[in-house]
Design a protein around this motif. Structure first.
Motif, mmCIF file in Angstrom:
data_model
loop_
_atom_site.group_PDB
_atom_site.id
_atom_site.type_symbol
_atom_site.label_atom_id
_atom_site.label_comp_id
_atom_site.label_asym_id
_atom_site.label_seq_id
_atom_site.Cartn_x
_atom_site.Cartn_y
_atom_site.Cartn_z
ATOM 1 N N VAL A 52 -5.695 22.402 0.047
ATOM 2 C CA VAL A 52 -5.475 23.102 1.090
ATOM 3 C C VAL A 52 -6.866 23.496 1.601
ATOM 4 O O VAL A 52 -7.919 23.203 1.126
ATOM 5 N N GLY A 53 -6.916 24.533 2.529
ATOM 6 C CA GLY A 53 -8.364 24.749 3.288
ATOM 7 C C GLY A 53 -8.935 25.699 2.363
ATOM 8 O O GLY A 53 -10.328 25.206 2.117
ATOM 9 N N ALA A 54 -8.203 26.417 1.444
ATOM 10 C CA ALA A 54 -9.228 27.243 0.287
ATOM 11 C C ALA A 54 -8.107 27.968 -0.473
ATOM 12 O O ALA A 54 -7.047 28.093 -0.126
ATOM 13 N N VAL A 55 -8.554 28.489 -1.583
ATOM 14 C CA VAL A 55 -7.858 29.302 -2.477
ATOM 15 C C VAL A 55 -8.554 30.673 -2.714
ATOM 16 O O VAL A 55 -9.806 30.416 -2.650
ATOM 17 N N ILE A 56 -8.037 31.669 -2.640
ATOM 18 C CA ILE A 56 -8.495 32.883 -3.080
ATOM 19 C C ILE A 56 -7.679 33.583 -4.092
ATOM 20 O O ILE A 56 -6.347 33.874 -4.181
ATOM 21 N N ILE A 113 1.435 24.980 10.757
ATOM 22 C CA ILE A 113 0.004 24.999 10.367
ATOM 23 C C ILE A 113 0.032 23.806 9.157
ATOM 24 O O ILE A 113 0.688 23.503 8.335
ATOM 25 N N SER A 114 -1.270 22.998 9.523
ATOM 26 C CA SER A 114 -1.677 22.076 8.696
ATOM 27 C C SER A 114 -2.301 22.457 7.321
ATOM 28 O O SER A 114 -2.791 23.577 7.150
ATOM 29 N N PRO A 115 -1.978 21.839 6.213
ATOM 30 C CA PRO A 115 -2.646 22.197 5.043
ATOM 31 C C PRO A 115 -4.319 22.656 4.996
ATOM 32 O O PRO A 115 -4.622 23.553 4.210
ATOM 33 N N ILE A 153 -5.467 25.627 -13.840
ATOM 34 C CA ILE A 153 -6.573 25.861 -12.638
ATOM 35 C C ILE A 153 -7.370 24.498 -12.798
ATOM 36 O O ILE A 153 -7.988 24.276 -11.771
ATOM 37 N N PRO A 154 -7.672 23.662 -13.555
ATOM 38 C CA PRO A 154 -8.497 22.607 -13.547
ATOM 39 C C PRO A 154 -7.987 21.412 -12.604
ATOM 40 O O PRO A 154 -8.720 20.560 -12.187
ATOM 41 N N LYS A 155 -6.667 21.661 -12.128
ATOM 42 C CA LYS A 155 -6.129 20.734 -11.412
ATOM 43 C C LYS A 155 -6.280 21.066 -9.805
ATOM 44 O O LYS A 155 -5.948 20.416 -8.731
ATOM 45 N N VAL A 156 -6.688 22.311 -9.509
ATOM 46 C CA VAL A 156 -7.002 22.792 -8.301
ATOM 47 C C VAL A 156 -8.188 22.264 -7.610
ATOM 48 O O VAL A 156 -9.474 22.372 -8.152
ATOM 49 N N THR A 157 -8.146 21.489 -6.535
ATOM 50 C CA THR A 157 -9.205 20.721 -5.860
ATOM 51 C C THR A 157 -9.676 21.468 -4.413
ATOM 52 O O THR A 157 -10.526 20.710 -3.906
ATOM 53 N N SER A 158 -9.274 22.556 -4.223
ATOM 54 C CA SER A 158 -9.772 23.212 -2.850
ATOM 55 C C SER A 158 -10.694 24.138 -3.095
ATOM 56 O O SER A 158 -10.865 24.498 -4.460
ATOM 57 N N PRO A 159 -11.608 24.382 -2.421
ATOM 58 C CA PRO A 159 -12.464 25.500 -2.753
ATOM 59 C C PRO A 159 -11.912 26.939 -3.216
ATOM 60 O O PRO A 159 -11.007 27.200 -2.196
ATOM 61 N N THR A 160 -12.308 27.510 -4.188
ATOM 62 C CA THR A 160 -11.741 28.613 -4.636
ATOM 63 C C THR A 160 -12.790 29.910 -5.143
ATOM 64 O O THR A 160 -13.614 29.540 -5.556
ATOM 65 N N THR A 185 -7.424 33.470 18.331
ATOM 66 C CA THR A 185 -8.556 32.282 17.920
ATOM 67 C C THR A 185 -8.619 32.023 16.797
ATOM 68 O O THR A 185 -9.362 31.289 16.200
ATOM 69 N N ALA A 186 -7.690 32.454 15.671
ATOM 70 C CA ALA A 186 -7.834 32.155 14.206
ATOM 71 C C ALA A 186 -7.487 30.602 14.075
ATOM 72 O O ALA A 186 -6.731 30.008 14.564
ATOM 73 N N ARG A 187 -8.376 30.149 12.985
ATOM 74 C CA ARG A 187 -8.531 28.976 12.596
ATOM 75 C C ARG A 187 -7.631 28.708 11.405
ATOM 76 O O ARG A 187 -6.679 27.867 11.243
ATOM 77 N N PHE A 188 -7.834 29.807 10.544
ATOM 78 C CA PHE A 188 -6.919 29.890 9.221
ATOM 79 C C PHE A 188 -5.582 30.727 9.199
ATOM 80 O O PHE A 188 -5.703 31.790 9.938
ATOM 81 N N THR A 189 -4.567 30.285 8.494
ATOM 82 C CA THR A 189 -3.508 31.213 8.264
ATOM 83 C C THR A 189 -3.590 31.287 6.614
ATOM 84 O O THR A 189 -3.672 30.798 5.962
ATOM 85 N N ILE A 190 -3.645 32.813 6.337
ATOM 86 C CA ILE A 190 -3.677 33.028 4.998
ATOM 87 C C ILE A 190 -2.062 33.362 4.377
ATOM 88 O O ILE A 190 -1.074 33.790 5.123
#
Length: 286
Positions: free
Chosen positions: A184-188, A158-160, A219-226, A88-93
């Motif tokens: 992308v969906g997010a960044v960790i 898998i979509s971005p 890093i200032p160019k990263v536009t995804s939730p981080t 049931t995973a929505r995200f792929t890491i």
């Protein structure tokens, strides 16, 4: 003198810095491979592990790990694994691991991580690591994650917006590079470094032309939730690296500063999985 001491300047001037040598000295310690791929005749491979991989699940659960090879723009064949942790995973890491480990050693963690936060996990070995060909270098790091990204997008569809980029230690370098170019969906970012020179010479205040791994400039160019994660007692990459990356990240969320944690034990603290679950299953969904 931009924070460098006289002795550090002498070291630089007497031994002119070569980016590839700085990168190799700071980052790349490939272990002896702890895994192998067993072909099934269809272009897919099952995973076989040595004792040093320290697999902590059953043989049946190992069937959830699918291996394959892809090739980078620099001509290196790199090993990849797709770990199906949840139906049931929505995200792929897309996970870029730390130094001195390979996919075999990471396989237990991938399955545990994905199962804990309801995500599938895609991992890859850098050039020169595990079963991947070529030699480790900064340029190869960027080509490696690009090849992994393309394989995840095309092979698995898998979509971005459903991909979470996760980088740990040296793995934050290709992660930040990719995240600065794609939304992308997010960044960790787990124990990130600002740049190679800032690790080798902690008083460095600027990014020199010969510096390597300049994540602080990207890093200032990263536009995804981080989400930033760092141990306050990190003995390899000082906590100030994570804090400064956080301050310069446009879409940084509430960070996880793990009090008392070092470089290699953040995952052992309960707050680690608690924060990841909150981020992935609550904040990203809402």
């Amino acid at each position: 003198m931009n924070g460098l001491s006289i002795s550090e300047w002498c070291c630089l001037l007497c031994c002119p810095p070569c980016p590839s040598r700085i990168a190799a000295k700071l980052a790349f310690i490939p272990p002896e491979p702890t895994y192998d791929f067993l072909a099934d005749g269809s272009g897919k491979y099952s995973l076989t592990l040595s004792e040093r991989a320290e697999w902590q699940f059953s043989e049946r659960e190992k069937e959830n790990v699918e291996g394959f090879y892809t090739r980078t723009s620099r001509g290196n064949k790199i090993a990849c694994v797709f770990v199906r942790c949840s139906s049931t995973a929505r995200f792929t890491i897309l996970f870029s691991h730390g130094n001195a480990v390979d996919l075999g050693q990471m396989s237990t963690f991938y399955l545990n991580l994905g199962s804990s936060i309801n995500c599938n996990v895609f991992g890859y070995d850098y050039s020169g690591y595990g079963l991947s060909g070529g030699k480790p270098s900064e340029k190869n790091l960027y080509a490696d994650i690009d090849a992994a990204w393309l394989a995840l997008r095309t092979r698995y569809g898998i979509s971005p917006e459903n991909i979470i980029l996760y980088g740990q230690s040296i793995g934050t370098v290709p992660t930040v590079d990719l995240a600065s170019r794609y939304e992308v969906g997010a960044v960790i970012l787990h124990s990130p470094l600002m740049s190679g020179m800032r690790v080798a010479f902690p008083k460095t205040k600027r990014t020199w032309f010969f510096d390597v791994f300049p994540s602080i400039e990207k890093i200032p160019k990263v536009t995804s939730p981080t989400l930033l994660i760092h141990g306050t007692e990190d003995e390899i990459i000082d906590f100030t690296h994570g804090r400064t990356i956080f301050e310069r990240c446009p879409r940084a969320v509430e960070p996880l500063w793990v009090e008392g944690a070092g470089h290699n034990d953040v995952e052992l603290f309960p707050a680690y999985f608690e924060r990841l679950k909150q981020f992935v299953n609550v904040e990203l969904v809402n």
